[in-house]
Design an enzyme around this catalytic site. Structure first.
Site, short mmCIF file in Angstrom:
data_model
loop_
_atom_site.label_atom_id
_atom_site.label_comp_id
_atom_site.label_asym_id
_atom_site.label_seq_id
_atom_site.Cartn_x
_atom_site.Cartn_y
_atom_site.Cartn_z
N CYS A 118 0.82 -1.22 0.00
CA CYS A 118 0.00 0.00 0.00
C CYS A 118 0.85 1.27 0.00
O CYS A 118 0.36 2.35 -0.30
CB CYS A 118 -0.94 0.00 1.21
SG CYS A 118 -1.91 -1.50 1.33
N HIS A 258 -3.62 6.70 2.54
CA HIS A 258 -4.00 5.42 1.95
C HIS A 258 -5.36 5.06 2.53
O HIS A 258 -5.57 5.12 3.74
CB HIS A 258 -2.95 4.36 2.28
CG HIS A 258 -3.43 2.98 2.04
ND1 HIS A 258 -4.01 2.60 0.85
CD2 HIS A 258 -3.44 1.88 2.83
CE1 HIS A 258 -4.34 1.32 0.92
NE2 HIS A 258 -4.02 0.86 2.12
N ASN A 288 -10.27 -0.39 -0.34
CA ASN A 288 -8.80 -0.36 -0.26
C ASN A 288 -8.23 -0.90 -1.57
O ASN A 288 -8.40 -2.08 -1.88
CB ASN A 288 -8.35 -1.21 0.94
CG ASN A 288 -6.84 -1.27 1.08
OD1 ASN A 288 -6.10 -0.89 0.18
ND2 ASN A 288 -6.37 -1.77 2.22
N1 COA Z 1 -18.83 -9.44 8.87
C1 COA Z 1 -19.33 -9.78 10.07
N2 COA Z 1 -18.57 -10.11 11.13
C2 COA Z 1 -17.23 -10.07 10.95
C3 COA Z 1 -16.64 -9.73 9.71
C4 COA Z 1 -17.50 -9.42 8.65
N3 COA Z 1 -17.04 -9.07 7.45
N4 COA Z 1 -15.30 -9.80 9.85
C5 COA Z 1 -15.05 -10.16 11.11
N5 COA Z 1 -16.21 -10.33 11.78
C6 COA Z 1 -16.40 -10.72 13.17
C7 COA Z 1 -15.22 -11.52 13.67
O1 COA Z 1 -15.42 -12.89 13.41
C8 COA Z 1 -15.22 -11.20 15.14
O2 COA Z 1 -16.21 -12.00 15.76
P1 COA Z 1 -15.86 -12.79 17.11
O3 COA Z 1 -15.50 -11.70 18.10
O4 COA Z 1 -17.13 -13.51 17.38
O5 COA Z 1 -14.68 -13.65 16.76
C9 COA Z 1 -15.73 -9.76 15.21
O6 COA Z 1 -16.42 -9.52 13.98
C10 COA Z 1 -14.61 -8.74 15.38
O7 COA Z 1 -13.62 -9.03 14.40
P2 COA Z 1 -12.28 -8.17 14.28
O8 COA Z 1 -11.41 -8.78 13.22
O9 COA Z 1 -11.70 -7.96 15.65
O10 COA Z 1 -12.89 -6.79 13.76
P3 COA Z 1 -12.24 -5.35 13.70
O11 COA Z 1 -13.11 -4.41 14.42
O12 COA Z 1 -10.76 -5.35 14.03
O13 COA Z 1 -12.36 -5.01 12.15
C11 COA Z 1 -11.02 -4.98 10.14
C12 COA Z 1 -11.70 -5.83 11.19
C13 COA Z 1 -10.33 -5.92 9.17
C14 COA Z 1 -12.06 -4.15 9.45
C15 COA Z 1 -9.99 -4.03 10.83
O14 COA Z 1 -9.21 -4.77 11.76
C16 COA Z 1 -9.03 -3.41 9.83
O15 COA Z 1 -9.43 -2.59 9.02
N6 COA Z 1 -7.74 -3.74 9.90
C17 COA Z 1 -6.73 -3.28 8.98
C18 COA Z 1 -7.00 -3.86 7.64
C19 COA Z 1 -5.78 -4.16 6.84
O16 COA Z 1 -4.93 -4.90 7.26
N7 COA Z 1 -5.73 -3.63 5.63
C20 COA Z 1 -4.66 -3.91 4.72
C21 COA Z 1 -3.44 -3.10 4.96
S1 COA Z 1 -3.67 -1.41 4.81
#
Ligand code: COA
Length: 331
Positions: A118, A258, A288
């Site tokens: 990215c 980004h 993204n």
């Molecule tokens: N829909 C519904 N539920 C979802 C889901 C989806 N698309 N994705 C994850 N969940 C659930 C998970 O299973 C988890 O449930 P559990 O607690 O019962 O296990 C819960 O939601 C929380 O998941 P989590 O992964 O902790 O969510 P989050 O708030 O951290 O959001 C991202 C996830 C990916 C949106 C966030 O972490 C993010 O944007 N991270 C950076 C992304 C990245 O790496 N981008 C690329 C590089 S720039």
């Protein structure tokens, strides 16, 4: 690496290309167990674009490049270099940039890819700026282009909601219109490489029936870990601007981050005490798009007249590698 030497290099023109097909959160909810109610508040994304089956990254890149060249009135033969930032190339080799060079007919240009996920566009822009400043080149096309949908696992709801396809190009030249590159910072921490990775398909784990069966050619992300590191690192980059450049954050007209997650961007700006409205955001429509994300946003900001000649604009990226980058430009 930090560079606070002012470079007399400017963006002559920009161009962008987004594929036609829209994949909405509602569409995704028919593919995996998710919903718009979950995705939008957590990411800021409502929809993303998906390349047509016959399109690959070089096709998106060439479309963006043609627009940038036409806007600058430069013939392809006038290009000295084409740098394509991508982590989703058409092939392992030849470089996607070579395919773009052929598509444009830019027969005098060197062409190579730069992979910094990215952060790739800002990395490539910095390399191009150095080549221009030394007089090695007069016109360089810096392109960010991705077809992430081909590397996305649409059975994994934790990652498939994030990514989209697109491309944008910036034509860089030695300044004739008052533009400057005031500061650039590029960094990496390879010890976090496993946080964002396509495990198979390279020399570590070549393609096999096993790797295909185990879905190891798709992106694997540790989203919550990346989220925390990204906010802290981006905040560090932002806070370093005044001390390294003497430029007050209040004087920056626009931040183009980004487009990884609206919450990452807002949290960074809030903690730095900056007005959230300074960030250009299109993540709701585009998602993204990795290396393409910053130049797509830049092209939109210019097209919409939100960025004018003389404005200070700060580009900021964080991504796989891990890598990060910032560039303060006078547009
Ligand atoms: N829909 C519904 N539920 C979802 C889901 C989806 N698309 N994705 C994850 N969940 C659930 C998970 O299973 C988890 O449930 P559990 O607690 O019962 O296990 C819960 O939601 C929380 O998941 P989590 O992964 O902790 O969510 P989050 O708030 O951290 O959001 C991202 C996830 C990916 C949106 C966030 O972490 C993010 O944007 N991270 C950076 C992304 C990245 O790496 N981008 C690329 C590089 S720039």
């Amino acid at each position: 690496m930090k560079c606070s030497k002012t470079l007399s290099v400017e963006i002559a023109s920009v161009g962008s290309y987004l594929p036609e097909r829209v994949l909405s959160n509602d569409d995704l909810s028919e593919m995996v167990d998710t919903s718009d109610e979950w995705i939008y508040p957590r990411t800021g994304i409502r929809e993303r674009r998906i390349a047509a089956p016959e399109q690959a990254t070089s096709d998106l890149a060439a479309a963006a490049a043609e627009q940038a060249l036409a806007r600058a009135g430069l013939e392809p033969e006038g290009l000295d270099a084409i740098l394509v930032a991508t982590c989703t190339p058409d092939h392992q080799f030849p470089a996607t940039a070579c395919l773009v060079q052929a598509a444009l007919g830019a027969r005098n240009a060197l062409a190579c890819d730069l992979e910094a996920a990215c952060s790739g566009f800002v990395y490539a822009l910095t390399h191009a700026a150095a080549m221009l400043e030394t007089g090695m080149a007069d016109n360089i096309l810096v392109i960010g282009a991705e077809t992430l949908s081909r590397m996305t696992d649409y059975t994994d709801r934790r990652s498939c909601i994030l990514f989209g396809d697109g491309a944008a190009a910036a034509l860089l030249r030695r300044a004739t219109d008052g533009g400057q590159v005031l500061y650039t910072e590029l960094g990496a921490d390879g010890s976090g490489g496993d946080l964002l990775i396509i495990p198979a398909g390279g020399t570590r784990s070549p393609a096999s029936l096993e790797t295909v069966k185990n879905r190891r050619h798709y992106m694997k992300i540790k989203g919550p870990e990346v989220f925390k590191i990204a906010v802290n690192k981006l905040l560090e980059l932002l806070q370093r601007i005044p001390e390294e450049t003497g430029v007050d954050l209040a004087d920056i007209k626009m931040v183009i981050p980004h487009q990884s997650n609206a919450r990452i961007i807002n949290s960074m700006l809030k903690r730095a005490g900056m007005d959230l409205g300074k960030a250009y955001m299109n993540i709701d429509r585009v998602g993204n798009t990795s290396a393409a994300s910053i130049p797509i946003a830049l092209a939109e900001a210019v097209e919409q007249g939100k960025l004018q000649r003389g404005d200070l604009v700060l580009l900021m990226a964080f991504g796989g590698g891990l890598t990060w980058a910032s560039a303060l430009l006078r547009y």
